[in-house]
Scaffold this motif. Structure first.
Motif, PDB file in Angstrom:
ATOM      1  N   MET A   1       0.847  -1.185   0.000  1.00 14.84           N
ATOM      2  CA  MET A   1       0.000   0.000   0.000  1.00 14.84           C
ATOM      3  C   MET A   1       0.885   1.238   0.000  1.00 14.84           C
ATOM      4  O   MET A   1       1.862   1.322   0.727  1.00 14.84           O
ATOM      5  N   ALA A   2       0.536   2.219  -0.785  1.00  9.25           N
ATOM      6  CA  ALA A   2       1.346   3.423  -0.948  1.00  9.25           C
ATOM      7  C   ALA A   2       1.536   4.185   0.357  1.00  9.25           C
ATOM      8  O   ALA A   2       2.552   4.831   0.556  1.00  9.25           O
ATOM      9  N   SER A   3       0.580   4.135   1.263  1.00  4.72           N
ATOM     10  CA  SER A   3       0.691   4.923   2.491  1.00  4.72           C
ATOM     11  C   SER A   3       1.788   4.419   3.414  1.00  4.72           C
ATOM     12  O   SER A   3       2.201   5.119   4.316  1.00  4.72           O
ATOM     13  N   ASN A   4       2.287   3.188   3.199  1.00  9.07           N
ATOM     14  CA  ASN A   4       3.358   2.647   4.032  1.00  9.07           C
ATOM     15  C   ASN A   4       4.745   2.963   3.481  1.00  9.07           C
ATOM     16  O   ASN A   4       5.742   2.686   4.129  1.00  9.07           O
ATOM     17  N   GLU A   5       4.815   3.500   2.292  1.00 11.25           N
ATOM     18  CA  GLU A   5       6.095   3.828   1.678  1.00 11.25           C
ATOM     19  C   GLU A   5       6.617   5.141   2.226  1.00 11.25           C
ATOM     20  O   GLU A   5       5.854   6.013   2.634  1.00 11.25           O
ATOM     21  N   THR A   6       7.937   5.280   2.233  1.00  9.91           N
ATOM     22  CA  THR A   6       8.532   6.565   2.602  1.00  9.91           C
ATOM     23  C   THR A   6       9.027   7.230   1.329  1.00  9.91           C
ATOM     24  O   THR A   6       9.471   6.566   0.392  1.00  9.91           O
ATOM     25  N   HIS A   7       8.938   8.534   1.301  1.00 12.39           N
ATOM     26  CA  HIS A   7       9.330   9.303   0.120  1.00 12.39           C
ATOM     27  C   HIS A   7      10.275  10.408   0.554  1.00 12.39           C
ATOM     28  O   HIS A   7      10.141  10.961   1.642  1.00 12.39           O
ATOM     29  N   HIS A   8      11.212  10.720  -0.312  1.00 12.41           N
ATOM     30  CA  HIS A   8      12.130  11.823  -0.046  1.00 12.41           C
ATOM     31  C   HIS A   8      11.418  13.140  -0.329  1.00 12.41           C
ATOM     32  O   HIS A   8      10.755  13.295  -1.357  1.00 12.41           O
ATOM     33  N   THR A   9      11.537  14.081   0.576  1.00 15.74           N
ATOM     34  CA  THR A   9      11.001  15.420   0.332  1.00 15.74           C
ATOM     35  C   THR A   9      12.145  16.421   0.394  1.00 15.74           C
ATOM     36  O   THR A   9      13.071  16.275   1.199  1.00 15.74           O
ATOM     37  N   LEU A  10      12.085  17.407  -0.446  1.00 12.45           N
ATOM     38  CA  LEU A  10      13.114  18.437  -0.483  1.00 12.45           C
ATOM     39  C   LEU A  10      12.967  19.364   0.715  1.00 12.45           C
ATOM     40  O   LEU A  10      11.870  19.556   1.241  1.00 12.45           O
ATOM     41  N   ASP A  11      14.071  19.961   1.122  1.00 16.69           N
ATOM     42  CA  ASP A  11      14.017  20.961   2.180  1.00 16.69           C
ATOM     43  C   ASP A  11      13.191  22.146   1.691  1.00 16.69           C
ATOM     44  O   ASP A  11      13.194  22.478   0.499  1.00 16.69           O
ATOM     45  N   ARG A  12      12.520  22.788   2.619  1.00 17.51           N
ATOM     46  CA  ARG A  12      11.693  23.958   2.285  1.00 17.51           C
ATOM     47  C   ARG A  12      12.602  25.064   1.744  1.00 17.51           C
ATOM     48  O   ARG A  12      13.619  25.395   2.339  1.00 17.51           O
ATOM     49  N   PRO A  13      12.236  25.671   0.608  1.00 17.58           N
ATOM     50  CA  PRO A  13      13.057  26.758   0.084  1.00 17.58           C
ATOM     51  C   PRO A  13      12.932  28.010   0.959  1.00 17.58           C
ATOM     52  O   PRO A  13      11.946  28.185   1.672  1.00 17.58           O
ATOM     53  N   SER A  14      13.943  28.850   0.892  1.00 21.21           N
ATOM     54  CA  SER A  14      13.880  30.132   1.599  1.00 21.21           C
ATOM     55  C   SER A  14      13.911  31.239   0.557  1.00 21.21           C
ATOM     56  O   SER A  14      14.404  31.062  -0.556  1.00 21.21           O
ATOM     57  N   PHE A  15      13.374  32.384   0.947  1.00 23.86           N
ATOM     58  CA  PHE A  15      13.227  33.488   0.008  1.00 23.86           C
ATOM     59  C   PHE A  15      13.745  34.777   0.616  1.00 23.86           C
ATOM     60  O   PHE A  15      13.495  35.062   1.783  1.00 23.86           O
ATOM     61  N   ASP A  16      14.466  35.574  -0.198  1.00 26.37           N
ATOM     62  CA  ASP A  16      14.958  36.883   0.231  1.00 26.37           C
ATOM     63  C   ASP A  16      13.867  37.939   0.147  1.00 26.37           C
ATOM     64  O   ASP A  16      13.834  38.867   0.935  1.00 26.37           O
ATOM     65  N   LYS A  17      12.991  37.798  -0.845  1.00 18.42           N
ATOM     66  CA  LYS A  17      11.893  38.745  -1.056  1.00 18.42           C
ATOM     67  C   LYS A  17      10.577  38.057  -0.701  1.00 18.42           C
ATOM     68  O   LYS A  17      10.467  36.834  -0.799  1.00 18.42           O
ATOM     69  N   PRO A  18       9.565  38.831  -0.339  1.00 18.82           N
ATOM     70  CA  PRO A  18       8.270  38.243   0.023  1.00 18.82           C
ATOM     71  C   PRO A  18       7.686  37.370  -1.087  1.00 18.82           C
ATOM     72  O   PRO A  18       7.934  37.593  -2.271  1.00 18.82           O
ATOM     73  N   VAL A  19       6.899  36.391  -0.677  1.00 17.05           N
ATOM     74  CA  VAL A  19       6.257  35.454  -1.595  1.00 17.05           C
ATOM     75  C   VAL A  19       4.747  35.626  -1.473  1.00 17.05           C
ATOM     76  O   VAL A  19       4.198  35.609  -0.373  1.00 17.05           O
ATOM     77  N   LYS A  20       4.086  35.778  -2.619  1.00 20.78           N
ATOM     78  CA  LYS A  20       2.636  35.955  -2.653  1.00 20.78           C
ATOM     79  C   LYS A  20       2.047  34.810  -3.486  1.00 20.78           C
ATOM     80  O   LYS A  20       2.333  34.697  -4.679  1.00 20.78           O
ATOM     81  N   VAL A  21       1.223  33.972  -2.835  1.00 21.36           N
ATOM     82  CA  VAL A  21       0.719  32.761  -3.469  1.00 21.36           C
ATOM     83  C   VAL A  21      -0.812  32.792  -3.533  1.00 21.36           C
ATOM     84  O   VAL A  21      -1.470  33.121  -2.545  1.00 21.36           O
ATOM     85  N   LEU A  22      -1.354  32.417  -4.677  1.00 19.36           N
ATOM     86  CA  LEU A  22      -2.792  32.271  -4.825  1.00 19.36           C
ATOM     87  C   LEU A  22      -3.141  30.793  -4.734  1.00 19.36           C
ATOM     88  O   LEU A  22      -2.601  29.971  -5.479  1.00 19.36           O
ATOM     89  N   ILE A  23      -4.045  30.467  -3.819  1.00 22.02           N
ATOM     90  CA  ILE A  23      -4.586  29.115  -3.695  1.00 22.02           C
ATOM     91  C   ILE A  23      -5.946  29.124  -4.391  1.00 22.02           C
ATOM     92  O   ILE A  23      -6.812  29.919  -4.043  1.00 22.02           O
ATOM     93  N   VAL A  24      -6.111  28.263  -5.381  1.00 21.62           N
ATOM     94  CA  VAL A  24      -7.386  28.144  -6.081  1.00 21.62           C
ATOM     95  C   VAL A  24      -7.944  26.757  -5.765  1.00 21.62           C
ATOM     96  O   VAL A  24      -7.305  25.749  -6.069  1.00 21.62           O
ATOM     97  N   VAL A  25      -9.115  26.729  -5.155  1.00 18.01           N
ATOM     98  CA  VAL A  25      -9.686  25.458  -4.708  1.00 18.01           C
ATOM     99  C   VAL A  25     -11.095  25.265  -5.257  1.00 18.01           C
ATOM    100  O   VAL A  25     -11.881  26.210  -5.327  1.00 18.01           O
ATOM    101  N   ALA A  26     -11.380  24.041  -5.651  1.00 16.88           N
ATOM    102  CA  ALA A  26     -12.728  23.632  -6.041  1.00 16.88           C
ATOM    103  C   ALA A  26     -13.302  22.861  -4.850  1.00 16.88           C
ATOM    104  O   ALA A  26     -12.905  21.725  -4.602  1.00 16.88           O
ATOM    105  N   PRO A  27     -14.231  23.470  -4.097  1.00 19.62           N
ATOM    106  CA  PRO A  27     -14.717  22.845  -2.861  1.00 19.62           C
ATOM    107  C   PRO A  27     -15.901  21.897  -3.056  1.00 19.62           C
ATOM    108  O   PRO A  27     -16.786  21.818  -2.200  1.00 19.62           O
ATOM    109  N   TYR A  28     -15.930  21.158  -4.139  1.00 21.68           N
ATOM    110  CA  TYR A  28     -17.037  20.238  -4.411  1.00 21.68           C
ATOM    111  C   TYR A  28     -17.221  19.269  -3.244  1.00 21.68           C
ATOM    112  O   TYR A  28     -18.336  19.016  -2.808  1.00 21.68           O
ATOM    113  N   TYR A  29     -16.115  18.706  -2.745  1.00 18.10           N
ATOM    114  CA  TYR A  29     -16.122  17.903  -1.517  1.00 18.10           C
ATOM    115  C   TYR A  29     -15.516  18.807  -0.443  1.00 18.10           C
ATOM    116  O   TYR A  29     -14.302  18.835  -0.245  1.00 18.10           O
TER     117      TYR A  29
END
Length: 183
Positions: A1-29
């Motif tokens: 089962m996929a949920s038992n596998e471990t996966h490599h994740t990258l370290d969180r990036p850092s930023f010198d200048k502010p970051v502005k992110v738009l989250i677009v979600v379809a809330p059907y569920y």
């Protein structure tokens, strides 16, 4: 089962200048969408970013909203969230394939997008993947968008698009201009 596998994740990036992110979600569920958004918001905030969240009717509208924002706003990155659960018709394949393809095309045009639209067989699969304290696919999508943004900033910012773009009533190749005053 996929949920038992471990996966490599990258370290969180850092930023010198502010970051502005738009989250677009379809809330059907709605409960699934709320978990995806919670994970995305936490990841963006952990990277020191600011976010705005908008809702659209369904997964097919998510890329359109991101495309509009890419043309008319000043967001640095985008997170696409939603959930498509297989039903009894081929509509599932259409929604999954077309929303994913549209997000990929927007990314190839230079937008930094993390795709967190879940495509699952049943509600339980969606619930497990969406949980912000579990598999956290919303947080993963936000992390993907932030990593792409970090690469864009590392390599000097965005360039002109790839492919064809509208020019008045005509179509031109991206990166070229018929207007002598535009480089």
């Amino acid at each position: 089962m996929a949920s038992n596998e471990t996966h490599h994740t990258l370290d969180r990036p850092s930023f010198d200048k502010p970051v502005k992110v738009l989250i677009v979600v379809a809330p059907y569920y709605k409960d699934i969408a709320d978990q995806l958004v919670a994970g995305a918001e936490a990841e963006i905030e952990a990277a020191g970013g600011w976010h705005e969240t908008i809702e659209v009717p369904g997964a097919l509208e998510v890329p359109s909203a991101i495309g509009i924002a890419g043309r008319l706003s000043n967001f640095d990155a985008y997170v696409a969230l939603g959930c498509v659960i297989r039903g009894e018709t081929t509509h599932y394949e259409t929604v999954c394939n077309d929303s994913s393809r549209a997000l990929t095309l927007l990314g190839l045009q230079g937008l930094c997008i993390g795709n967190g639209i879940l495509t699952v067989e049943n509600y339980e699969q969606a619930r497990v993947r969406a949980e912000a304290k579990g598999q956290n696919k919303g947080g993963g999508a936000a992390a993907a968008a932030l990593h792409l943004l970090a690469l864009e900033r590392k390599w000097g910012g965005s360039r002109k698009g790839v492919g064809f773009v509208p020019f008045g009533d005509e179509i031109q190749i991206a990166g070229t201009s018929k207007d002598p005053g535009i480089a």
